[in-house]
Write a protein that holds these residues in place. Structure first.
Motif, PDB file in Angstrom:
ATOM      1  N   THR A 169      -5.548  10.385   6.558  1.00  0.00           N
ATOM      2  CA  THR A 169      -5.101   9.016   6.804  1.00  0.00           C
ATOM      3  C   THR A 169      -6.274   8.069   6.628  1.00  0.00           C
ATOM      4  N   ASP A 209      -7.675   3.913   7.045  1.00  0.00           N
ATOM      5  CA  ASP A 209      -7.482   2.616   7.677  1.00  0.00           C
ATOM      6  C   ASP A 209      -8.136   1.600   6.750  1.00  0.00           C
ATOM      7  N   ARG A 236      -8.852  -8.867   5.336  1.00  0.00           N
ATOM      8  CA  ARG A 236      -7.593  -8.640   6.050  1.00  0.00           C
ATOM      9  C   ARG A 236      -7.348  -7.149   6.263  1.00  0.00           C
ATOM     10  N   GLN A 237      -6.963  -6.792   7.483  1.00  0.00           N
ATOM     11  CA  GLN A 237      -6.607  -5.415   7.821  1.00  0.00           C
ATOM     12  C   GLN A 237      -5.261  -5.081   7.194  1.00  0.00           C
ATOM     13  N   LEU A 238      -5.203  -3.987   6.435  1.00  0.00           N
ATOM     14  CA  LEU A 238      -3.935  -3.522   5.885  1.00  0.00           C
ATOM     15  C   LEU A 238      -3.309  -2.456   6.760  1.00  0.00           C
ATOM     16  N   GLY A 239      -4.110  -1.878   7.646  1.00  0.00           N
ATOM     17  CA  GLY A 239      -3.599  -0.875   8.566  1.00  0.00           C
ATOM     18  C   GLY A 239      -3.759   0.536   8.035  1.00  0.00           C
ATOM     19  N   LYS A 240      -3.141   1.462   8.734  1.00  0.00           N
ATOM     20  CA  LYS A 240      -3.269   2.881   8.390  1.00  0.00           C
ATOM     21  C   LYS A 240      -2.332   3.235   7.238  1.00  0.00           C
ATOM     22  N   ASP A 281     -12.225   1.774   3.467  1.00  0.00           N
ATOM     23  CA  ASP A 281     -11.672   2.695   4.449  1.00  0.00           C
ATOM     24  C   ASP A 281     -12.602   2.661   5.658  1.00  0.00           C
TER      25      ASP A 281
END
Length: 117
Positions: free
Chosen positions: A38, A40, A59-63, A93
């Motif tokens: 996974t 992040d 910007r955070q794209l998430g997991k 990442d």
């Protein structure tokens, strides 16, 4: 999945062939996690001399789970006419602190937005 893509694959789903000078246009990217872990992800957009990204960089794209994809619509603007290369996308990442750079993703033809008489 074909070999040689690395951990993260970026492909373009939609991009206009021709855009108007100094008018925003959208592209849609598909980001695929080709690794077995996974990730992040954080998106960073770097402007070039002719192509400028519109939106929030960092910007955070998430997991993103293994073999999963996400679609992202991004807005750009060109300040130079002619055939322009879309470059300057960076995905980081945060788990491994590894950055993936994407340059020369595609090309768009930028034409004057003024009507010539």
């Amino acid at each position: 999945m074909a070999p040689g893509y690395g951990d993260v694959r970026l492909s373009l789903e939609t991009i206009p062939d021709t855009v108007s000078l100094e008018e925003p246009f959208d592209i849609t990217c598909k980001i695929t996690n080709c690794s077995e872990r996974t990730m992040d992800l954080v998106l960073e957009m770097c402007n070039t001399n002719s192509i400028h990204w519109c939106g929030v960089s960092g910007r955070q794209l998430g997991k993103l789970h293994p073999s999963s994809s996400l679609f992202l619509t991004l807005t750009l603007l060109s300040s130079v006419q002619g055939l322009q290369s879309v470059s300057g996308l960076r995905l980081t990442d945060t788990f491994l602190k590894r950055t993936y750079e994407y340059d020369d993703i595609a090309q768009v033809c930028v034409v004057s937005s003024k009507v010539q008489a």
